[in-house]
Write a protein that holds these residues in place. Structure first.
Motif, PDB file in Angstrom:
ATOM      1  N   TRP A 119       0.839  -1.178  -0.016  1.00 27.59           N
ATOM      2  CA  TRP A 119       0.180  -0.009  -0.079  1.00 27.59           C
ATOM      3  C   TRP A 119       0.916   1.133  -0.004  1.00 27.59           C
ATOM      4  O   TRP A 119       0.666   2.275  -0.609  1.00 27.59           O
ATOM      5  N   GLU A 120       2.058   1.166   0.531  1.00 26.75           N
ATOM      6  CA  GLU A 120       2.814   2.661   0.975  1.00 26.75           C
ATOM      7  C   GLU A 120       3.357   2.819  -0.504  1.00 26.75           C
ATOM      8  O   GLU A 120       3.227   4.097  -0.877  1.00 26.75           O
ATOM      9  N   ASP A 121       3.964   1.945  -1.182  1.00 23.82           N
ATOM     10  CA  ASP A 121       4.300   2.375  -2.541  1.00 23.82           C
ATOM     11  C   ASP A 121       3.228   2.962  -3.398  1.00 23.82           C
ATOM     12  O   ASP A 121       3.359   3.905  -4.180  1.00 23.82           O
ATOM     13  N   LEU A 122       2.153   2.325  -3.472  1.00 21.41           N
ATOM     14  CA  LEU A 122       1.058   2.627  -4.242  1.00 21.41           C
ATOM     15  C   LEU A 122       0.513   4.043  -3.872  1.00 21.41           C
ATOM     16  O   LEU A 122       0.354   4.977  -4.851  1.00 21.41           O
ATOM     17  N   ALA A 123       0.429   4.290  -2.569  1.00 21.94           N
ATOM     18  CA  ALA A 123      -0.067   5.667  -2.152  1.00 21.94           C
ATOM     19  C   ALA A 123       1.035   6.730  -2.505  1.00 21.94           C
ATOM     20  O   ALA A 123       0.718   7.924  -2.924  1.00 21.94           O
ATOM     21  N   ARG A 124       2.236   6.474  -2.066  1.00 20.50           N
ATOM     22  CA  ARG A 124       3.490   7.329  -2.587  1.00 20.50           C
ATOM     23  C   ARG A 124       3.475   7.663  -3.970  1.00 20.50           C
ATOM     24  O   ARG A 124       3.638   8.674  -4.307  1.00 20.50           O
TER      25      ARG A 124
END
Ligand code: PLP
Length: 384
Positions: A119-124
Motif C-alpha cells: 500500500w505504501e508504494d501505491l499511495a506514494r
C-alpha cells in the motif's frame, strides 16, 4: 576450459600481475555467452531484465544493454547507473521492499516501471504522479516451491510484496487511487535453481495466480514478472540449468495461458553475471591451530560475503598448482572469526601463492562489506 572459472591459470596469473591482488576480473565473452544462450531459447514474448544488484560494473551493464537487455534496479544508485546507459523507455524496472519517496520520484521521472510492494508504494506513487501510472504489484505467494531457501524466505512471513491472501483488500484500496493502475504482477519465488522443472513449476504457479487475480478482480496484466532465480553450478558435480527445457517450458506455459497476451519478464542476476567473474587473492600466511590449517588470504568477506550469508561457497583453485589435496580453512584478513571463505581441499600452499575463486561475477564485490576495516576496494578488470 573449466566452466566454473572464466579464466585459465595463465590468464589468472597475468591478471594478478597486471592489476595487483586482490582483484576481480570479468570476462565480457563469458557474460555475453550467458545472455545470448538464454536469449536464444526464450520465446519472443519473454523480456530479459538483468538484476543489477548481482554486478553493477559499468562495462557489464553496457554490454548487456547493447545486447538488448532490460534492467531490474533496486535502489536509486542502481537507477542512476542504468540511467547512464540512456536506454529507450520500458527497459528499466524498480523493485525493493523499502522504497523512499525520493527514489520513487526519480523512478517516475525516468519513466521506470515500478514493482509496487504494498500500500505504501501505491499511495506514494499516487501522490507523486502527475498523470496515470501503470505499475506491477509484487505478490508474496502462499506456495513454497523454493523450499524455504534463505534468500527468498519460502512461503512464511516476508518483507517482500503483499501476501497473496491480502491482495483482495489491497486491490479494493488501490481502486480509490487517482493515478495508479495495476497493470502487472511480480513474483520472485526462486533462488539459484538449476532444475528447469522446478523453475517451471514456480512459473506455472505464478501464471495460475495471475489468472485467478485477473478473473476475480477484473485486472488486465500487460506484464507478468517471474523474477530471477536461474541457477548456475558452483561445483564440478553440479549440472547446469537445462536452458532448452526452460525455453520450451515457458513456450508451453504461454500456450496454456492463452488468456494472457502481454509479456513475461525474467530478471536473472546470478545466471547472467555469475560465470563471467573470478576473484584473485594471494596467500598471506599459513597457520596451524589445534589441528586446523588456516590459509589466510589478502581478502575475505569484505570482498566475498555470499558464502557466509547463504552457505553457498564459491569454487576455488590454487593457480598453477594441482599436486596434493590437504584440508584447509580459508580465512580473510579481517579481525573477526566470521571472516571465512570455506573449508576446502587444496594443494600445499605458501605465502604468495595465488587463489582464484570462480563464478564470482554475481554477488561478489556487489555484496562485499568493502568498508569494514577500510582495506582498499579491489580493482575490477573488464576483459574483452
Ligand atoms: C526483485 C529481484 N529480481 C531479481 C533478482 C535476481 O535474482 P537471481 O540473481 O537469483 O537471478 C533478485 C535478487 O535478489 C531480486 O530481488
Amino acid at each position: 576450459m573449466d566452466p566454473l572459472f572464466a579464466f585459465d591459470d595463465a590468464q589468472c596469473q597475468a591478471l594478478a600481475e597486471a592489476h595487483g591482488t586482490p582483484c576481480f576480473a570479468y570476462s565480457g565473452r563469458v557474460a555475453e555467452g550467458q545472455l545470448l544462450a538464454l536469449r536464444a531459447v526464450l520465446p519472443a514474448r519473454v523480456r530479459l531484465a538483468f538484476a543489477v544488484k548481482a554486478n553493477s560494473h559499468p562495462a557489464l551493464l553496457r554490454r548487456f544493454a547493447t545486447l538488448g537487455a532490460s534492467f531490474d534496479c533496486a535502489s536509486i544508485g542502481e537507477l542512476e547507473k542504468v540511467e547512464a546507459l540512456a536506454l529507450p523507455p520500458g527497459r528499466t524496472f524498480f523493485a525493493g521492499p523499502g522504497k523512499r519517496a525520493p527514489e520513487l520520484q526519480r523512478a517516475l521521472a525516468l519513466g521506470v516501471r515500478i514493482q509496487a510492494e504494498g500500500w505504501e508504494d501505491l499511495a506514494r506513487i499516487d501522490a507523486l504522479a502527475g498523470g496515470e501510472v501503470a505499475v506491477n504489484l509484487r505478490v508474496h505467494p502462499a506456495f513454497d516451491i523454493a523450499e524455504g531457501n534463505r534468500i527468498i524466505g519460502g512461503s512464511g512471513p516476508s518483507a517482500f510484496g503483499v501476501d497473496e491472501e491480502d491482495v483482495p483488500e489491497l486491490l479494493a484500496r488501490a481502486a480509490t487511487l487517482r493515478h495508479v493502475r495495476i497493470r502487472g504482477l511480480h513474483v520472485f519465488a526462486a533462488s539459484n535453481q538449476r532444475d528447469a522443472a522446478k523453475l517451471l513449476a514456480i512459473h506455472g504457479a505464478v501464471l495460475d495466480l495471475a489468472r485467478r487475480l485477473c478473473e476475480t478482480h477484473g485486472l488486465v496484466f500487460e506484464q507478468i514478472d517471474l523474477g530471477g532465480g536461474l541457477g548456475v553450478p558452483y561445483a564440478a558435480e553440479e549440472a547446469p540449468l537445462d536452458l532448452v527445457a526452460l525455453g520450451q517450458g515457458l513456450s508451453n506455459l504461454l500456450e496454456r495461458h492463452s488468456w494472457f497476451t502481454g509479456e513475461l519478464i525474467l530478471e536473472p542476476g546470478r545466471f547472467l553475471a555469475g560465470p563471467c567473474g573470478v576473484y584473485l587473492a594471494r596467500v598471506v600466511r599459513v597457520k596451524e591451530s589445534r589441528g586446523t590449517r588456516f590459509v589466510i588470504l589478502e581478502g575475505g568477506i569484505n570482498h566475498l560475503l555470499r558464502p557466509l550469508l547463504t552457505g553457498q561457497p564459491f569454487p576455488v583453485k590454487a593457480v598453477g598448482k594441482t599436486e596434493g589435496q590437504v584440508p584447509v580453512t580459508l580465512a580473510g584478513p579481517l579481525c573477526t572469526s566470521l571472516d571465512r571463505l570455506g573449508d576446502v581441499r587444496l594443494p600445499e600452499l605458501a605465502p604468495g601463492d595465488l587463489l582464484a575463486f570462480g563464478t564470482t561475477g554475481a554477488y561478489g564485490l556487489s555484496e562485499g562489506m568493502t568498508h569494514f576495516l577500510s582495506h582498499p576496494v579491489p580493482p575490477e578488470a573488464w576483459v574483452d
